[in-house]
Write a protein that holds these residues in place. Structure first.
Motif, short mmCIF file in Angstrom:
data_model
loop_
_atom_site.label_atom_id
_atom_site.label_comp_id
_atom_site.label_asym_id
_atom_site.label_seq_id
_atom_site.Cartn_x
_atom_site.Cartn_y
_atom_site.Cartn_z
N ILE A 130 0.88 -1.16 0.00
CA ILE A 130 0.00 0.00 0.00
C ILE A 130 0.92 1.20 0.00
CG2 ILE A 130 -1.74 1.33 1.25
CD1 ILE A 130 -1.23 -2.41 1.67
N ILE A 131 0.70 2.06 -0.95
CA ILE A 131 1.58 3.22 -1.08
C ILE A 131 0.75 4.49 -1.16
CG2 ILE A 131 3.40 4.30 -2.46
CD1 ILE A 131 4.10 1.52 -3.52
N CYS A 132 1.07 5.44 -0.29
CA CYS A 132 0.53 6.79 -0.43
C CYS A 132 1.51 7.55 -1.32
CB CYS A 132 0.39 7.48 0.93
SG CYS A 132 -0.23 9.18 0.77
N TYR A 133 1.03 7.89 -2.49
CA TYR A 133 1.87 8.57 -3.48
C TYR A 133 1.55 10.06 -3.54
CZ TYR A 133 3.50 4.45 -6.16
OH TYR A 133 4.11 3.31 -6.59
N GLN A 134 2.54 10.82 -3.94
CA GLN A 134 2.30 12.22 -4.31
C GLN A 134 2.45 12.34 -5.82
OE1 GLN A 134 5.28 15.12 -3.12
NE2 GLN A 134 3.77 16.75 -3.07
N ASP A 135 1.46 12.92 -6.44
CA ASP A 135 1.58 13.29 -7.85
C ASP A 135 2.31 14.64 -7.86
OD1 ASP A 135 1.31 14.33 -10.37
OD2 ASP A 135 -0.84 13.91 -10.56
N PRO A 136 3.58 14.65 -8.23
CA PRO A 136 4.35 15.90 -8.10
C PRO A 136 3.85 17.02 -9.00
CG PRO A 136 5.80 14.02 -8.51
CD PRO A 136 4.39 13.57 -8.78
N THR A 137 3.22 16.66 -10.13
CA THR A 137 2.81 17.72 -11.05
C THR A 137 1.51 18.39 -10.60
OG1 THR A 137 1.56 16.20 -12.46
CG2 THR A 137 3.89 16.54 -13.00
N ASN A 139 0.51 18.10 -7.19
CA ASN A 139 0.62 18.21 -5.73
C ASN A 139 -0.59 17.58 -5.03
OD1 ASN A 139 1.80 18.82 -3.31
ND2 ASN A 139 0.92 20.88 -3.21
N ARG A 140 -0.85 16.32 -5.39
CA ARG A 140 -2.03 15.64 -4.89
C ARG A 140 -1.61 14.27 -4.37
NH1 ARG A 140 -7.74 15.32 -6.72
NH2 ARG A 140 -8.30 13.13 -6.86
N LEU A 141 -2.14 13.88 -3.20
CA LEU A 141 -1.82 12.57 -2.63
C LEU A 141 -2.92 11.57 -2.95
CD1 LEU A 141 -0.48 13.42 0.96
CD2 LEU A 141 0.79 13.21 -1.16
N SER A 142 -2.53 10.29 -3.14
CA SER A 142 -3.52 9.23 -3.32
C SER A 142 -2.92 7.90 -2.88
CB SER A 142 -3.98 9.16 -4.79
OG SER A 142 -2.89 9.13 -5.68
N PRO A 159 6.64 7.88 -3.93
CA PRO A 159 6.14 7.20 -2.74
C PRO A 159 6.41 8.04 -1.49
CG PRO A 159 7.62 5.79 -4.02
CD PRO A 159 7.76 7.17 -4.55
N ILE A 160 5.36 8.27 -0.71
CA ILE A 160 5.48 9.10 0.50
C ILE A 160 5.42 8.21 1.75
CG2 ILE A 160 4.47 11.03 1.80
CD1 ILE A 160 5.65 11.80 -0.94
N LEU A 161 4.48 7.26 1.76
CA LEU A 161 4.39 6.29 2.85
C LEU A 161 4.15 4.92 2.23
CD1 LEU A 161 4.21 5.69 5.93
CD2 LEU A 161 1.73 5.94 5.70
N VAL A 162 4.98 3.95 2.63
CA VAL A 162 4.96 2.62 2.00
C VAL A 162 4.78 1.55 3.08
CG1 VAL A 162 6.36 0.96 0.72
CG2 VAL A 162 6.42 3.38 0.09
N MET A 163 3.78 0.70 2.88
CA MET A 163 3.55 -0.41 3.82
C MET A 163 3.59 -1.74 3.07
SD MET A 163 0.43 -1.02 6.55
CE MET A 163 -0.92 -1.16 5.37
N THR A 194 10.32 11.45 8.37
CA THR A 194 10.76 10.97 7.05
C THR A 194 9.65 11.11 6.02
OG1 THR A 194 12.41 9.46 7.94
CG2 THR A 194 11.48 8.89 5.79
N VAL A 195 8.43 10.75 6.41
CA VAL A 195 7.28 10.89 5.51
C VAL A 195 7.17 12.34 5.04
CG1 VAL A 195 4.74 10.81 5.41
CG2 VAL A 195 6.03 8.94 6.50
N GLU A 196 7.29 13.25 5.99
CA GLU A 196 7.18 14.68 5.69
C GLU A 196 8.29 15.12 4.72
OE1 GLU A 196 4.75 16.40 7.12
OE2 GLU A 196 5.31 18.47 6.77
N GLN A 197 9.49 14.60 4.97
CA GLN A 197 10.64 15.01 4.14
C GLN A 197 10.54 14.47 2.71
OE1 GLN A 197 13.83 13.62 6.63
NE2 GLN A 197 13.96 15.56 7.75
N ARG A 198 9.77 13.40 2.52
CA ARG A 198 9.63 12.86 1.16
C ARG A 198 8.73 13.72 0.27
NH1 ARG A 198 8.68 6.53 2.80
NH2 ARG A 198 10.86 6.03 3.21
#
Ligand code: FE2
Length: 207
Positions: A130-137, A139-142, A159-163, A194-198
Motif C-alpha cells: 500500500i503506497i501513499c503517493y504524491q503526484d508531483p505535477t 501536488n495531490r496525494l492518493s 512514494p510518501i508512505l509505504v507499507m 521521514t514521511v514529511e521530508q519525502r
C-alpha cells in the motif's frame, strides 16, 4: 563491461519496534538483501548481453526475459528501502500542522479519512504494497495497491508512505488472518518526519 555491484544494501536500525519483532525484521532484512543481490545480478547480465550491437535470437529472448524480471527485483529493492525507511521506534502520530496532514486533508477531508482509506487498501486480499503517493505535477496525494512489487505503481508518482503487506512482513508475529493487527503495529512505528521530508513542496506552498 563493468561487473562491479550497482547497489549495496542499506542498513536500518529498527530493533525495538512495537508489534513488529526483531526476529521479523532480521528475516525481512535478509529478504531485502536478496532483492539487492538479484537486481545487481540481472543488471550485470543485461549489460553483458547489451553490447550495443545486434543480438542473436537466443540472446534477445534471454534479454527480454531478464528485463521483465528486473522490474520485479528492482521494485522489490526500492520499495523495501522506502518501507524500512519510514519506520522508527516510538513513531507516534503525525503533527496536525504538518505539510503531510495538510495534503491529506485537502484530498480526503481529514487525516482520519485518509488513514481509513489507506488501511482499507491494506486489508485487501493478496500480497503486495500500500503506497501513499504524491503526484508531483498536481501536488495531490492518493493511496494505491501494488501487486507483487511492480504492478500498480504510478509512473512519475513519488512514494510518501509505504507499507509492506506480503505475509513475510508479519507472519512470525501474527496469524495470516490477523493482518489488521500488523497494520496497527505499522501505524505505531511510522517515522512521520521521514514521511514529511519525502513530500515535494511546491515553491508556492513552502511559505
Ligand atoms: Fe517485504
Amino acid at each position: 563491461m563493468a561487473t562491479a555491484a550497482f547497489f549495496q544494501p542499506q542498513h536500518f536500525n529498527l530493533s525495538g519496534l512495537q508489534g513488529i519483532s526483531d526476529e521479523t525484521l532480521e528475516m525481512h532484512f535478509k529478504l531485502y538483501e536478496g532483492y539487492v543481490k538479484e537486481t545487481n545480478s540481472l543488471m550485470e547480465k543485461l549489460d553483458q548481453l547489451s553490447q550495443g550491437k545486434e543480438m542473436r535470437e537466443e540472446d534477445r529472448l534471454t534479454f527480454g526475459e531478464l528485463t521483465r524480471r528486473l522490474g520485479f527485483e528492482y521494485n522489490g529493492m526500492v520499495l523495501h528501502e522506502h518501507y524500512f525507511g519510514n519506520l522508527k521506534r516510538e513513531g507516534g502520530e503525525p503533527q496536525r500542522g504538518s505539510a503531510f496532514v495538510a495534503a491529506v486533508v485537502r484530498r480526503f477531508g481529514s487525516y482520519e479519512a485518509w488513514r481509513t482509506d489507506f488501511i482499507t487498501i491494506g486489508k485487501m486480499r493478496g500480497v503486495g504494497w500500500i503506497i501513499c503517493y504524491q503526484d508531483p505535477t498536481r501536488n495531490r496525494l492518493s493511496n494505491h495497491w501494488v501487486t507483487l512489487h511492480e504492478v500498480g505503481n504510478i509512473a512519475g508518482f513519488k512514494p510518501i508512505l509505504v507499507m509492506d503487506v506480503w505475509e513475510h512482513a508479519f507472519l512470525l508475529d501474527y496469524k495470516p488472518e490477523e493482518r489488521a493487527k500488523y497494520i496497527d503495529a505499522f501505524f505505531s512505528n511510522i517515522d512521520w518526519k521521514t514521511v514529511e521530508q519525502r513530500l515535494i513542496i511546491a515553491p508556492a506552498n513552502k511559505a
